[in-house]
Design a protein around this motif. Structure first.
Motif, PDB file in Angstrom:
ATOM      1  N   TRP A  60     -12.765   0.103   5.094  1.00 36.35           N
ATOM      2  CA  TRP A  60     -11.411   0.480   5.535  1.00 36.35           C
ATOM      3  C   TRP A  60     -10.499  -0.728   5.600  1.00 36.35           C
ATOM      4  O   TRP A  60      -9.602  -0.819   6.431  1.00 36.35           O
ATOM      5  N   THR A  61     -10.743  -1.687   4.659  1.00 37.28           N
ATOM      6  CA  THR A  61      -9.929  -2.902   4.647  1.00 37.28           C
ATOM      7  C   THR A  61      -8.832  -2.823   3.591  1.00 37.28           C
ATOM      8  O   THR A  61      -8.978  -2.180   2.551  1.00 37.28           O
ATOM      9  N   ILE A  62      -7.731  -3.479   3.911  1.00 40.21           N
ATOM     10  CA  ILE A  62      -6.636  -3.686   2.965  1.00 40.21           C
ATOM     11  C   ILE A  62      -6.552  -5.189   2.799  1.00 40.21           C
ATOM     12  O   ILE A  62      -6.352  -5.900   3.781  1.00 40.21           O
ATOM     13  N   PRO A  64       1.519   2.692   2.286  1.00 42.04           N
ATOM     14  CA  PRO A  64       2.091   1.352   2.101  1.00 42.04           C
ATOM     15  C   PRO A  64       3.265   1.148   3.067  1.00 42.04           C
ATOM     16  O   PRO A  64       3.923   2.114   3.463  1.00 42.04           O
ATOM     17  N   TRP A 103       3.006  -9.262   4.162  1.00 42.58           N
ATOM     18  CA  TRP A 103       2.268  -8.584   5.187  1.00 42.58           C
ATOM     19  C   TRP A 103       3.188  -8.102   6.306  1.00 42.58           C
ATOM     20  O   TRP A 103       4.160  -8.749   6.643  1.00 42.58           O
ATOM     21  N   GLY A 142      -1.849  -4.579  -3.637  1.00 41.23           N
ATOM     22  CA  GLY A 142      -2.344  -4.424  -2.282  1.00 41.23           C
ATOM     23  C   GLY A 142      -3.490  -3.441  -2.175  1.00 41.23           C
ATOM     24  O   GLY A 142      -4.030  -3.233  -1.109  1.00 41.23           O
ATOM     25  N   SER A 143      -3.833  -2.814  -3.291  1.00 44.45           N
ATOM     26  CA  SER A 143      -4.957  -1.885  -3.249  1.00 44.45           C
ATOM     27  C   SER A 143      -6.193  -2.612  -2.785  1.00 44.45           C
ATOM     28  O   SER A 143      -6.356  -3.809  -3.008  1.00 44.45           O
ATOM     29  N   SER A 144      -7.061  -1.891  -2.146  1.00 46.27           N
ATOM     30  CA  SER A 144      -8.244  -2.523  -1.608  1.00 46.27           C
ATOM     31  C   SER A 144      -9.256  -1.447  -1.277  1.00 46.27           C
ATOM     32  O   SER A 144      -9.102  -0.292  -1.652  1.00 46.27           O
ATOM     33  N   ASN A 196      -7.970  -1.886   8.535  1.00 44.89           N
ATOM     34  CA  ASN A 196      -6.804  -1.030   8.762  1.00 44.89           C
ATOM     35  C   ASN A 196      -6.641  -0.685  10.242  1.00 44.89           C
ATOM     36  O   ASN A 196      -7.597  -0.291  10.918  1.00 44.89           O
ATOM     37  N   THR A 220      -8.568   2.259  -0.351  1.00 47.03           N
ATOM     38  CA  THR A 220      -8.017   3.242  -1.287  1.00 47.03           C
ATOM     39  C   THR A 220      -9.101   4.168  -1.834  1.00 47.03           C
ATOM     40  O   THR A 220      -8.804   5.285  -2.246  1.00 47.03           O
TER      41      THR A 220
END
Lengths: 287, 287
Positions: free
Chosen positions: A42-44, A217, A228, A162-164, A49, A167
Motif C-alpha cells: 500500500w505504498t506510493i 492522485p 509531494w 507516481g504509480s507504485s 498510504n 496501484t
C-alpha cells in the motif's frame, strides 16, 4: 466441480477475506495493544498510504470500542510510516449508548528499538445500521463518465507518474476531465474524480471508506503543482454503510495558500448515497 | 484629558484585553495543567458554546506547545460542559521545526468531585506569520449584504429564538436570505451567513476564529428543523491571521441523513482572505 468453476470465473474477494482485510489485520498483544506488519503493498513511491494507515487504526478502535463503525475519525500525521512492524495502542475515552469515543496511536521503532509515534487519532464510533432512514440531502453525486470511459494507471501508454505498489491493489478509473495533469496539461482546477474499488473485487465497508478518501492522485496535480503533498490532518465522517459495487470519489481543493491546501472528499456508493465526507489539511511542497 | 476622551468615544477592546481574553484565561497549576472558571457569559440556553470551549483548549495548547497558532484542531465533544470550574490537561505529542502536535482534555467535576471529561482535542500548531505569501485560491467570499442591511438578535421585534447570554458578547448580523427561520419561513436550504465580531470590538485572532466557526444559529433551522444540534466533532483549519475588522462567516450543510449532519464553515476577513475553514459533525434532535 467447485474448483473448475472457480478457475473459469475470477474469484471476487469478500469483506473479511481480501488483500485489504489481511493487510489491516492486527494481533492483540494485550488489551488495547495490537501488533501489525505494515504491508509494502500500500505504498506510493516509498510512503505508506495514509488512508491504509487510517484503516489500520480504525480497525483497532473497532476492536477496542463497544461500537464498530467509525462515525468521525480525526488523524494527525506525525512522522512518515515505513512498511514493517508497528504497534497500535488504543484507549477508550468514553462509552455511551449510541456513540463511544476512543484514541489510538500508531508507533514504529527507530534504530535503537525505541517507539516513534507515526499517527495519533481521535474517533467517535456508533452503529450505522441503527440510524434512522431519513435523508434530506441537497448533495448530488459527482458527474463522472461511465467507468469504461475513465482511465487508470494500466490504461495509459506509460504508467501514470507516481504509480507504485498501491496501484495494483486498487481499481481507480479517473474522470478524463481531471486527468490533464497526466498528459502535461493540468486543468488548473483543484478537482479529482474517479471510480474506486479494491482490485480483488472486495466490496466497500466503513473501514475501506477510510482508504477511499485518500487514494486518488493529489488535486494539486490538476492545479499544476508537482511533488509531494503530505497530509497533516485527515478527518473522515462515515455517513452510511456503502452498498455493494464501485464507489465514486470526488475531491475538491478550493484554497491553496501559504503552502497548505485542503482536500475535501465525497464518496458515493452505487445506490447514489453519500456514504463518506472527508477533509484533510496537507502541505504543498512547491516543485 | 484621556478620561474625558474615553468617555466620549466608546472604548474598543483589544486583543489581550477583552471579554474573550478574560474568559479564556487559564491559570497554570503545574506544567500542562491549567485551571479555569468557565464563564456563564458564553452560554446558549444552558449549554456552554462549543466554540468558546475550543478556544479555551486552543489557548492552553498555545501555552504548552512551542508554536502558538492552531493550524488544524480537532475536538470530540464527550459530555455537556457547565459554567464553573474546569481543568485543562495538555500533552505535547511531537515537536517539529515548522509544526508541533499536542493533545488536550477539558474536564469538570461531578457531585463526588471526580473528574469528568468534557472534550478531547488533537491539534497541530505552527507559525502563521512564517508562511509564504502565495494564494492560489478559487474560493470566493460569500455574498452577504452590507452589515447595516443584516440583522442581529437586537434588531427584531422579539428576540431571536434561542438567544441567550452569548448574544451579548457577540456582534452577529445575519444575512436576511438566511433569516427565514426566525420569521417562521425557513428557506429549506442548509445555509447560514453573517457578519461576525466580538461585541466589545476586539479584533479577531487565530483563537477567536475557533469561536467564530461555531457561533451562528444552526443551519438546521433554515432546513426547517427545531431543537438542539449538539456537536459530536469539530475540526478547524486556521489558514491565515485575520486582518482587523468584521469577519464574514458562511456555513453550509449538504447532507442531513440518518440523524446527523455536517456543518462546513468558511471565515473571511476584511481583506477578502479565507482565514479559516471548519467542518463539524452534529446530531439532529428531530423536533
Amino acid at each position: 466441480m467447485p474448483e473448475a468453476a472457480s478457475a473459469a470465473a475470477p474469484t471476487r474477494a469478500t469483506i473479511g477475506d481480501s488483500e485489504f482485510d489481511r493487510d489491516t489485520a492486527l494481533t492483540a498483544r494485550a488489551p488495547g495493544v495490537y501488533d501489525i506488519d505494515l504491508s509494502a503493498g500500500w505504498t506510493i513511491i516509498n510512503a505508506v498510504n495514509g488512508g491504509y494507515l487510517l484503516a489500520v487504526l480504525g480497525r483497532a478502535l473497532a476492536d477496542t470500542l463497544p461500537h464498530t463503525d467509525p462515525f468521525t475519525i480525526s488523524a494527525h500525521y506525525l512522522t512518515a510510516s515505513q512498511p514493517g512492524p508497528a504497534v497500535v495502542r488504543t484507549e477508550t475515552v468514553r462509552t455511551g449508548r449510541t456513540l463511544s469515543t476512543g484514541q489510538a496511536s500508531l508507533l514504529q521503532y527507530d534504530e535503537e528499538g525505541r517507539e516513534v509515534e507515526r499517527i495519533r487519532v481521535l474517533a467517535s464510533y456508533g452503529d450505522l445500521d441503527a440510524l434512522p432512514d431519513d435523508v434530506r440531502t441537497t448533495a448530488a453525486p459527482p458527474a463522472i463518465p461511465p467507468l469504461q470511459e475513465c482511465f487508470g494507471p494500466q490504461d495509459g501508454p506509460s504508467p501514470v507518474p507516481g504509480s507504485s505498489a498501491i496501484t495494483d491493489r486498487l481499481m481507480i478509473k479517473l474522470d478524463p476531465a481531471t486527468l490533464g495533469w497526466a498528459l502535461g496539461a493540468p486543468s488548473g482546477r483543484g478537482e479529482m474524480r474517479a471510480w474506486f474499488g479494491l482490485a480483488d473485487g472486495r466490496d466497500a465497508d466503513p473501514l475501506s471508506l477510510l482508504l477511499a478518501v485518500d487514494a486518488l492522485p493529489p488535486t494539486a496535480f490538476e492545479i499544476g503543482l508537482k511533488g509531494w503533498v503530505p497530509t497533516v490532518e485527515l478527518t473522515v465522517h462515515v455517513r452510511s454503510r456503502p452498498a455493494p459495487g464501485p464507489l465514486r470519489v470526488s475531491i475538491t481543493t478550493r484554497n491553496l495558500a501559504g503552502g497548505f491546501l485542503e482536500e475535501d472528499a465525497e464518496v458515493w456508493d452505487s445506490s447514489d448515497r453519500l456514504v463518506a465526507q472527508s477533509r484533510q489539511l496537507a502541505r504543498v511542497r512547491l516543485g
